[in-house]
Design an enzyme around this catalytic site. Structure first.
Site, PDB file in Angstrom:
ATOM      1  N   ARG A 108       2.210  10.962  12.596  1.00  0.00           N
ATOM      2  CA  ARG A 108       2.843  10.008  11.708  1.00  0.00           C
ATOM      3  C   ARG A 108       3.189  10.633  10.349  1.00  0.00           C
ATOM      4  NH1 ARG A 108      -2.641   7.897  12.260  1.00  0.00           N
ATOM      5  NH2 ARG A 108      -3.864   8.143  10.344  1.00  0.00           N
ATOM      6  N   ASP A 109       3.710   9.797   9.470  1.00  0.00           N
ATOM      7  CA  ASP A 109       3.987  10.127   8.071  1.00  0.00           C
ATOM      8  C   ASP A 109       5.047  11.223   7.906  1.00  0.00           C
ATOM      9  OD1 ASP A 109       1.974   8.320   7.649  1.00  0.00           O
ATOM     10  OD2 ASP A 109       0.471   9.786   7.028  1.00  0.00           O
ATOM     11  N   GLU A 161      -3.728  12.829   5.925  1.00  0.00           N
ATOM     12  CA  GLU A 161      -2.619  11.893   5.877  1.00  0.00           C
ATOM     13  C   GLU A 161      -1.559  12.274   4.842  1.00  0.00           C
ATOM     14  OE1 GLU A 161      -3.803   7.755   7.394  1.00  0.00           O
ATOM     15  OE2 GLU A 161      -5.053   8.063   5.620  1.00  0.00           O
ATOM     16  N   ALA A 220       4.208   4.626   7.392  1.00  0.00           N
ATOM     17  CA  ALA A 220       4.792   5.362   6.274  1.00  0.00           C
ATOM     18  C   ALA A 220       5.728   6.492   6.688  1.00  0.00           C
ATOM     19  CB  ALA A 220       3.683   5.906   5.382  1.00  0.00           C
ATOM     20  N   TRP A 234       0.835  -1.204   0.000  1.00  0.00           N
ATOM     21  CA  TRP A 234       0.000   0.000   0.000  1.00  0.00           C
ATOM     22  C   TRP A 234       0.873   1.259   0.000  1.00  0.00           C
ATOM     23  CZ3 TRP A 234       0.401  -3.567   3.826  1.00  0.00           C
ATOM     24  CH2 TRP A 234       0.569  -3.168   5.161  1.00  0.00           C
ATOM     25  N   ASP A 235       0.865   2.121   0.994  1.00  0.00           N
ATOM     26  CA  ASP A 235       1.555   3.416   0.935  1.00  0.00           C
ATOM     27  C   ASP A 235       2.970   3.277   0.360  1.00  0.00           C
ATOM     28  OD1 ASP A 235      -0.706   4.002   2.382  1.00  0.00           O
ATOM     29  OD2 ASP A 235       0.332   4.783   4.131  1.00  0.00           O
TER      30      ASP A 235
END
Length: 444
Positions: free
Chosen positions: A224-225, A311, A143, A72-73
């Protein structure tokens, strides 16, 4: 897109409304503008059309990106300036992965970062896990981003949970590690990793902690990210990240700027439940060129009372303007507002402050209405190619929340778990347009 509700907040229209739970925007030491807002007035202008809607994709016909794995990501290896890097002719792509016998709803519980390499940017070979087993600081890896720097890789990721925890938690911290990059006829290799470090944790003022998020029903929690960004105008370096505005839900006080103009607010009272939406996009400055040394700054953008999850934020600079992009889900909008699974964007003349939504509403790309979950986690590359992954396709009237209640065979059948066709957009000042679609995984 407006919905009527029975309960409404009591709103004070006087200037200087007190804001207790959410951190008040501040002016930087350089005199830069304060935190920008994505307002309810702007978000209610969301409307899909041919310029922002992706073509229908039959997810079941897409080629699996990695045999034996859900993928995915994803994000490419770049240089410090943000351009896609090459190491002896190879490009490198990272992605979150999990074995493909795991139910789609469980993949985030065991996610590992794996990497892939390619000579042409479209035909990829899997190199393996980025980090050795047991090296990363979370119980799973979410991620991030990665840059190449003089034969080294600085890999930024989300340490979710803690290594060795008995039961998985959703604590999120920004982390990084530095290793060596080598390449030969057999591909690209990463080794000689240094110590993994936690570089940033939520402070509770600008960015909500896990404990604050748990104090009250509803709403999200995110920290996150981490996404690398170097400002070409100043050569200063930063890490962007997804967060939520600080404070527990019962501490929050409405501020009229969250809604928009006085005229809009007078005609559109804010539903009581909108208080649970407090997404923001954070930023931290890299000190003295050391990617592990970060100085937390006030958020670039807040979506309080609008959305609870922005996100994978990232910035592209074009024609001396800053284009801030982010992703969100259909079920993350505040009460009284609706929007599709999509890529959203904002533009400003300065890095900090002054962001206005692209296309008036913020919507840049969305899935077609007949296949509303076909792709997600879009990332805009410097070329304005947009990579994402194939999510769930052709699920009829089911919502994303319904899928976990379906038989396992149905979930596996409908889940993409592979890279989606790459999209191409154009940008003209404050407007964008979908241009065309390429093969899966095309990052050139």
């Amino acid at each position: 897109m407006k919905t009527n509700h029975k309960k409404w907040l009591s709103v004070t229209l006087a200037a200087g409304v007190v804001l207790s739970g959410f951190a008040a925007p501040q002016v930087s030491a350089e005199g830069e503008s304060e935190t920008s807002y994505w307002t309810r007035e702007q978000a209610e202008k969301i409307e899909q059309n041919e310029d922002n809607t992706l073509p229908y994709t039959d997810v079941s016909e897409l080629e699996k990106f990695a045999e034996g794995y859900h993928v995915w990501d994803s994000w490419p290896l770049t240089d410090r300036d943000g351009e896609i890097a090459r190491i002896k002719g190879y490009q490198v792509l990272f992605a979150l992965t999990a074995p493909d016998d795991v139910l789609p709803g469980k993949v985030h519980d065991i996610a590992r970062i794996r990497y892939f390499y390619s000579k042409n940017g479209k035909d990829w070979e899997m190199g393996g896990t980025l980090f050795p087993d047991g090296a990363s600081l979370g119980s799973r890896e979410w991620a991030g981003s990665a840059i190449m720097d003089d034969g080294k890789i600085h890999a930024f990721y989300t340490a979710t949970g803690r290594r060795g925890e008995e039961a998985s938690t959703f604590e999120q911290r920004l982390a990084m590690a530095t290793g060596d990059i080598t390449a030969d006829k057999n591909g690209v290799h990463f080794d000689n990793w240094g110590e993994h470090k936690i570089t940033l944790e939520p402070d509770g003022e600008y960015y909500q902690t896990k404990e604050q998020a748990q104090n009250g029903e509803g709403g999200g929690y995110a920290f996150r990210d981490p996404q690398w960004f170097k400002d070409p105008k100043t050569d200063k370096e930063y890490i962007l990240f997804e967060g939520n505005s600080g404070g527990a839900v019962d501490e929050r006080t409405f501020k009229k700027e969250f809604a928009g103009s006085d005229e809009y607010l007078a005609e559109n009272p804010v539903p009581e439940g909108a208080v649970h939406a407090n997404a923001n996009i954070g930023i931290a400055e890299v000190i003295d060129g050391d990617p592990s040394n970060l100085k937390m700054m006030p958020p670039l953008l807040e979506a309080n009372y609008v959305n609870e999850e922005l996100e994978r934020p990232h910035i592209i600079v074009k024609d001396k303007q800053y284009y801030l992009f982010t992703d969100t889900h259909v079920n993350k909008y505040a009460e009284g507002i609706s929007g599709p699974e999509g890529l959203y964007g904002f533009v400003s003349d300065t890095l900090i402050g002054g962001y206005e939504p692209l296309n008036e509403s913020g919507l840049v790309l969305a899935n077609p209405e007949e296949n509303p979950y076909q792709a997600y986690s879009w990332l805009v590359l410097p070329s304005l190619n947009v990579v994402g992954f194939a999510h769930f396709g052709d699920i009829g009237d089911l919502s994303i929340g319904d899928l976990g209640n379906q038989p396992a065979d149905y979930q596996f059948e409908k889940f993409g778990g592979t890279l989606a066709p790459t999209a191409k957009i154009s940008i003209n000042d404050d407007t964008t347009e979908f241009v065309k679609q390429y093969e899966q995984g095309w990052i050139k």
